[in-house]
Design a protein around this motif. Structure first.
Motif, PDB file in Angstrom:
ATOM      1  N   GLN A 205     -52.105  64.152 -54.804  1.00 37.07           N
ATOM      2  CA  GLN A 205     -53.332  63.302 -55.151  1.00 37.07           C
ATOM      3  C   GLN A 205     -54.494  64.476 -55.550  1.00 37.07           C
ATOM      4  O   GLN A 205     -54.979  64.495 -56.579  1.00 37.07           O
ATOM      5  CB  GLN A 205     -53.844  62.780 -54.195  1.00 37.07           C
ATOM      6  CG  GLN A 205     -52.868  61.322 -53.894  1.00 37.07           C
ATOM      7  CD  GLN A 205     -53.346  60.568 -52.757  1.00 37.07           C
ATOM      8  OE1 GLN A 205     -54.487  60.186 -52.962  1.00 37.07           O
ATOM      9  NE2 GLN A 205     -52.554  60.114 -51.845  1.00 37.07           N
ATOM     10  N   VAL A 206     -54.816  65.288 -54.790  1.00 35.63           N
ATOM     11  CA  VAL A 206     -55.593  66.495 -54.767  1.00 35.63           C
ATOM     12  C   VAL A 206     -55.707  67.065 -56.088  1.00 35.63           C
ATOM     13  O   VAL A 206     -56.409  67.458 -56.968  1.00 35.63           O
ATOM     14  CB  VAL A 206     -55.895  67.360 -53.681  1.00 35.63           C
ATOM     15  CG1 VAL A 206     -56.760  68.691 -53.743  1.00 35.63           C
ATOM     16  CG2 VAL A 206     -56.247  66.673 -52.489  1.00 35.63           C
ATOM     17  N   HIS A 209     -56.359  65.423 -59.218  1.00 35.49           N
ATOM     18  CA  HIS A 209     -57.937  65.352 -59.501  1.00 35.49           C
ATOM     19  C   HIS A 209     -58.207  66.440 -59.991  1.00 35.49           C
ATOM     20  O   HIS A 209     -59.234  66.910 -60.842  1.00 35.49           O
ATOM     21  CB  HIS A 209     -58.538  65.161 -58.153  1.00 35.49           C
ATOM     22  CG  HIS A 209     -58.658  63.602 -57.799  1.00 35.49           C
ATOM     23  ND1 HIS A 209     -59.271  62.601 -58.650  1.00 35.49           N
ATOM     24  CD2 HIS A 209     -57.880  63.126 -56.800  1.00 35.49           C
ATOM     25  CE1 HIS A 209     -59.110  61.464 -57.921  1.00 35.49           C
ATOM     26  NE2 HIS A 209     -58.573  61.810 -56.840  1.00 35.49           N
ATOM     27  N   GLU A 217     -63.929  68.110 -59.377  1.00 34.62           N
ATOM     28  CA  GLU A 217     -63.541  66.905 -59.223  1.00 34.62           C
ATOM     29  C   GLU A 217     -62.708  66.806 -57.880  1.00 34.62           C
ATOM     30  O   GLU A 217     -62.614  65.825 -57.066  1.00 34.62           O
ATOM     31  CB  GLU A 217     -62.730  66.305 -60.294  1.00 34.62           C
ATOM     32  CG  GLU A 217     -62.134  64.825 -59.790  1.00 34.62           C
ATOM     33  CD  GLU A 217     -61.445  64.136 -61.244  1.00 34.62           C
ATOM     34  OE1 GLU A 217     -60.629  63.427 -60.993  1.00 34.62           O
ATOM     35  OE2 GLU A 217     -62.087  64.557 -62.506  1.00 34.62           O
ATOM     36  N   HIS A 221     -62.912  64.677 -53.935  1.00 35.09           N
ATOM     37  CA  HIS A 221     -61.928  63.622 -53.432  1.00 35.09           C
ATOM     38  C   HIS A 221     -61.129  64.309 -52.130  1.00 35.09           C
ATOM     39  O   HIS A 221     -60.657  63.406 -51.518  1.00 35.09           O
ATOM     40  CB  HIS A 221     -60.934  63.296 -54.405  1.00 35.09           C
ATOM     41  CG  HIS A 221     -61.679  62.522 -55.424  1.00 35.09           C
ATOM     42  ND1 HIS A 221     -62.306  63.040 -56.625  1.00 35.09           N
ATOM     43  CD2 HIS A 221     -61.753  60.912 -55.586  1.00 35.09           C
ATOM     44  CE1 HIS A 221     -62.739  62.181 -57.479  1.00 35.09           C
ATOM     45  NE2 HIS A 221     -62.334  60.933 -57.005  1.00 35.09           N
ATOM     46  N   THR A 224     -61.744  62.727 -48.507  1.00 32.95           N
ATOM     47  CA  THR A 224     -61.274  61.483 -48.442  1.00 32.95           C
ATOM     48  C   THR A 224     -59.882  61.362 -48.192  1.00 32.95           C
ATOM     49  O   THR A 224     -59.293  60.617 -47.549  1.00 32.95           O
ATOM     50  CB  THR A 224     -61.726  60.299 -49.622  1.00 32.95           C
ATOM     51  OG1 THR A 224     -63.198  60.435 -49.659  1.00 32.95           O
ATOM     52  CG2 THR A 224     -61.191  59.198 -49.549  1.00 32.95           C
ATOM     53  N   ILE A 225     -59.055  62.181 -49.230  1.00 33.12           N
ATOM     54  CA  ILE A 225     -57.731  62.055 -49.182  1.00 33.12           C
ATOM     55  C   ILE A 225     -57.158  62.594 -47.925  1.00 33.12           C
ATOM     56  O   ILE A 225     -56.118  62.072 -47.259  1.00 33.12           O
ATOM     57  CB  ILE A 225     -57.046  62.910 -50.248  1.00 33.12           C
ATOM     58  CG1 ILE A 225     -57.704  62.043 -51.542  1.00 33.12           C
ATOM     59  CG2 ILE A 225     -55.484  62.974 -50.488  1.00 33.12           C
ATOM     60  CD1 ILE A 225     -57.108  63.117 -52.865  1.00 33.12           C
TER      61      ILE A 225
END
Length: 255
Positions: A205-206, A209, A217, A221, A224-225
């Protein structure tokens, strides 16, 4: 059947088996999607192939059957769905190339997280021989790994490149000996499957982004991830194991 799905404990294995050349065809594509639908609770995926080549490319009769531009686009829109599905899987994905790996198979490889290759493996996007550019995302995903200049060279020359060259380009992650390659690739994928796969999903996910908007970006995030991993079982268990038993002794459940 041209696509076989098997399991080795937590590892799912999709094997391409369409002799003699493992050519892309629409029935193979459909079977591959069916296999992805059946991954279930697998914690990692290994893609490999049988035979003397990983793939000799696409069945060119597919291209000959497209009479109009609209038909060709419909075909290409279907073809690109397969690497797109691979790229968005939340589990670690490994492509194992034991030999010659052309066009669609290479495009699947660069859609995976990691590529392992035998020393004698060779790779190419050779669509230029029929006056076409790659349609399954290989050009852009190669550029993401190796840079735009290398992607232009790879596609425009249509040459074949060794595993060692693509490792130097940061496309292939590991080059392994030909002898025992299949087992070594499986063991490598298994090591990911029994690891902290929730954390691996977070890593993906990181990096998604990052690919979209660079470091800023990803920075926006990552906290949170990462903090969401405190809602899993694996992180608190591994922290406790580290404090009581020392590093490297934790086991992970993937949840």
């Amino acid at each position: 059947m041209k696509i076989h799905l098997t399991r080795q404990n937590e590892l799912a294995i999709i094997t391409i088996d369409a002799p003699p050349l493992n050519l892309y065809a629409l029935d193979l594509d459909a079977e591959f999607h069916d296999a992805l639908d059946e991954l279930g609770d697998a914690r990692a995926l290994l893609i490999n192939a049988t035979g003397r080549v990983v793939s000799g490319g696409v069945d060119v009769s597919l291209f000959a059957a497209q009479e109009y531009r609209e038909d060709a686009q419909a075909l290409f829109d279907r073809m690109i769905l397969l690497p797109q599905r691979l790229a968005t899987l939340p589990i670690p994905t490994v492509f194992a190339a034991h030999a010659l790996c052309l066009t669609w198979a290479f495009e699947l490889a660069v859609a995976c997280d990691l590529i392992v290759a035998a020393e004698s493996a060779r790779f190419g996007l050779v669509e230029k021989v029929v006056g076409l550019t790659p349609t399954m995302g290989g050009t852009q995903r190669l550029a993401a790994r190796a840079g735009v200049g290398r992607a232009k060279e790879f596609v425009m020359t249509g040459d074949l490149y060794s595993a060692a060259t693509l490792e130097r380009w940061n496309v292939v992650n590991r080059v392994l000996p030909d002898e025992g390659f299949a087992l070594a690739a499986e063991q490598f994928a298994l090591s990911l499957a029994v690891g902290p796969t929730q954390a691996h999903a977070a890593t993906k996910q990181v990096l998604a982004h990052f690919e979209h908007g660079g470091v800023p970006e990803a920075d926006a995030h990552v906290t949170t991830i990462a903090s969401a991993l405190y809602e899993t079982q694996d992180l608190p268990r591994a922290v406790h194991s580290f404090l009581t038993d020392g590093p490297g002794r934790a086991t992970f459940l993937g949840r």
